[in-house]
Design a protein around this motif. Structure first.
Motif, PDB file in Angstrom:
ATOM      1  N   THR A   3      -1.837 -14.040  26.667  1.00 28.82           N
ATOM      2  CA  THR A   3      -0.786 -14.173  25.652  1.00 28.82           C
ATOM      3  C   THR A   3      -1.333 -14.788  24.364  1.00 28.82           C
ATOM      4  OG1 THR A   3       0.854 -14.442  27.397  1.00 28.82           O
ATOM      5  CG2 THR A   3       1.495 -15.126  25.190  1.00 28.82           C
ATOM      6  N   ALA A   4      -2.200 -15.777  24.486  1.00 30.90           N
ATOM      7  CA  ALA A   4      -2.770 -16.425  23.295  1.00 30.90           C
ATOM      8  C   ALA A   4      -3.619 -15.436  22.495  1.00 30.90           C
ATOM      9  CB  ALA A   4      -3.604 -17.641  23.692  1.00 30.90           C
ATOM     10  N   VAL A   5      -4.364 -14.577  23.191  1.00 29.75           N
ATOM     11  CA  VAL A   5      -5.187 -13.585  22.501  1.00 29.75           C
ATOM     12  C   VAL A   5      -4.292 -12.548  21.831  1.00 29.75           C
ATOM     13  CG1 VAL A   5      -6.914 -11.767  22.821  1.00 29.75           C
ATOM     14  CG2 VAL A   5      -7.190 -13.959  23.974  1.00 29.75           C
ATOM     15  N   ARG A   6      -3.219 -12.168  22.506  1.00 30.58           N
ATOM     16  CA  ARG A   6      -2.257 -11.217  21.913  1.00 30.58           C
ATOM     17  C   ARG A   6      -1.642 -11.817  20.645  1.00 30.58           C
ATOM     18  NH1 ARG A   6       0.775  -9.418  26.403  1.00 30.58           N
ATOM     19  NH2 ARG A   6      -0.874  -7.913  26.638  1.00 30.58           N
ATOM     20  N   GLU A   7      -1.279 -13.095  20.722  1.00 34.51           N
ATOM     21  CA  GLU A   7      -0.709 -13.776  19.552  1.00 34.51           C
ATOM     22  C   GLU A   7      -1.736 -13.836  18.418  1.00 34.51           C
ATOM     23  OE1 GLU A   7       1.870 -15.782  17.006  1.00 34.51           O
ATOM     24  OE2 GLU A   7       2.296 -14.666  18.834  1.00 34.51           O
ATOM     25  N   LEU A   8      -3.000 -14.095  18.762  1.00 39.73           N
ATOM     26  CA  LEU A   8      -4.047 -14.103  17.755  1.00 39.73           C
ATOM     27  C   LEU A   8      -4.150 -12.738  17.085  1.00 39.73           C
ATOM     28  CD1 LEU A   8      -6.400 -15.434  16.251  1.00 39.73           C
ATOM     29  CD2 LEU A   8      -7.865 -14.797  18.176  1.00 39.73           C
ATOM     30  N   THR A  10      -1.796 -10.594  16.630  1.00 41.54           N
ATOM     31  CA  THR A  10      -0.639 -10.481  15.726  1.00 41.54           C
ATOM     32  C   THR A  10      -0.884 -11.272  14.446  1.00 41.54           C
ATOM     33  OG1 THR A  10       0.865 -10.184  17.591  1.00 41.54           O
ATOM     34  CG2 THR A  10       1.846 -10.926  15.517  1.00 41.54           C
ATOM     35  N   ARG A  11      -1.430 -12.476  14.603  1.00 40.04           N
ATOM     36  CA  ARG A  11      -1.715 -13.308  13.421  1.00 40.04           C
ATOM     37  C   ARG A  11      -2.813 -12.688  12.546  1.00 40.04           C
ATOM     38  NH1 ARG A  11       1.795 -17.575  13.328  1.00 40.04           N
ATOM     39  NH2 ARG A  11       2.291 -18.300  15.421  1.00 40.04           N
ATOM     40  N   LEU A  12      -3.809 -12.079  13.179  1.00 40.78           N
ATOM     41  CA  LEU A  12      -4.865 -11.405  12.419  1.00 40.78           C
ATOM     42  C   LEU A  12      -4.300 -10.228  11.630  1.00 40.78           C
ATOM     43  CD1 LEU A  12      -7.912 -11.458  14.845  1.00 40.78           C
ATOM     44  CD2 LEU A  12      -7.680 -12.647  12.668  1.00 40.78           C
ATOM     45  N   HIS A  13      -3.391  -9.503  12.238  1.00 37.85           N
ATOM     46  CA  HIS A  13      -2.743  -8.403  11.522  1.00 37.85           C
ATOM     47  C   HIS A  13      -2.009  -8.949  10.292  1.00 37.85           C
ATOM     48  CE1 HIS A  13      -0.807  -4.594  10.760  1.00 37.85           C
ATOM     49  NE2 HIS A  13       0.346  -5.223  10.725  1.00 37.85           N
ATOM     50  N   GLY A  14      -1.307 -10.054  10.462  1.00 39.23           N
ATOM     51  CA  GLY A  14      -0.619 -10.683   9.333  1.00 39.23           C
ATOM     52  C   GLY A  14      -1.603 -11.141   8.264  1.00 39.23           C
ATOM     53  N   LEU A  15      -2.742 -11.691   8.697  1.00 43.72           N
ATOM     54  CA  LEU A  15      -3.774 -12.127   7.748  1.00 43.72           C
ATOM     55  C   LEU A  15      -4.322 -10.949   6.955  1.00 43.72           C
ATOM     56  CD1 LEU A  15      -5.705 -14.286   6.581  1.00 43.72           C
ATOM     57  CD2 LEU A  15      -7.217 -13.811   8.513  1.00 43.72           C
ATOM     58  N   LEU A  16      -4.610  -9.857   7.643  1.00 40.03           N
ATOM     59  CA  LEU A  16      -5.136  -8.675   6.953  1.00 40.03           C
ATOM     60  C   LEU A  16      -4.127  -8.124   5.944  1.00 40.03           C
ATOM     61  CD1 LEU A  16      -6.971  -6.899   9.893  1.00 40.03           C
ATOM     62  CD2 LEU A  16      -7.983  -8.157   7.983  1.00 40.03           C
TER      63      LEU A  16
END
Length: 155
Positions: A3-8, A10-16
């Motif tokens: 779950t933490a990797v999945r959340e990461l 999602t956050r990376l997509h937001g960062l990009l």
């Protein structure tokens, strides 16, 4: 997948998405350096005595044809000079022009102002920790991708 990797992810997509919007805003407000060429101009600037396009491709991990087109755009905008290499007359040596250095400084200042606004509520320690974590993540991602490429080559 954890779950933490999945959340990461999602956050990376937001960062990009944020980086894409940031780059577009910079181009709209400060068009001195054409879109997508700031990184290459920075690489050329780091070469004190000039560099070759093949060196840029290697350092930037870019396709040589992409670098060739980007260098042509930087030369056309007066940001980079291309001169015959005195040692290898078949090659060109690239150097940043005074206009290129000024455009790069202006771009860097603009990004700095935006980052200062974005990080206004962060403590200096938080900024330092984030920067260190981001640097580590970038290095580890490169290692993971290189390991993945080596595994594919072995197959």
């Amino acid at each position: 997948m954890d779950t933490a990797v999945r959340e990461l992810g999602t956050r990376l997509h937001g960062l990009l998405t944020g980086v894409r919007l940031l780059r577009q805003r910079r181009v709209d407000e400060r068009p001195a350096v054409p879109s997508g060429l700031v990184g290459l101009l920075m690489l050329i600037d780091r070469c004190a005595s000039g560099c070759h396009a093949r060196d840029l491709a290697e350092r930037g991990r870019l396709d040589p044809s992409t670098v060739s087109r980007a260098v042509a755009a930087l030369v056309a905008h007066g940001l980079v000079d291309r001169r015959t290499d005195p040692i290898d007359r078949r090659a060109s040596q690239l150097t940043i022009t005074p206009a290129g250095r000024a455009a790069l400084a202006e771009t860097s200042d603009w990004y700095g102002q935006v980052l200062n606004r974005a990080l206004a509520d962060w403590t200096p320690d938080q900024v330092t920790e984030f920067s260190a974590a981001l640097g580590r993540f970038t290095r580890d991602l490169e290692v993971a991708l290189a390991h993945h490429d080596n595994q594919e080559d072995a197959l």
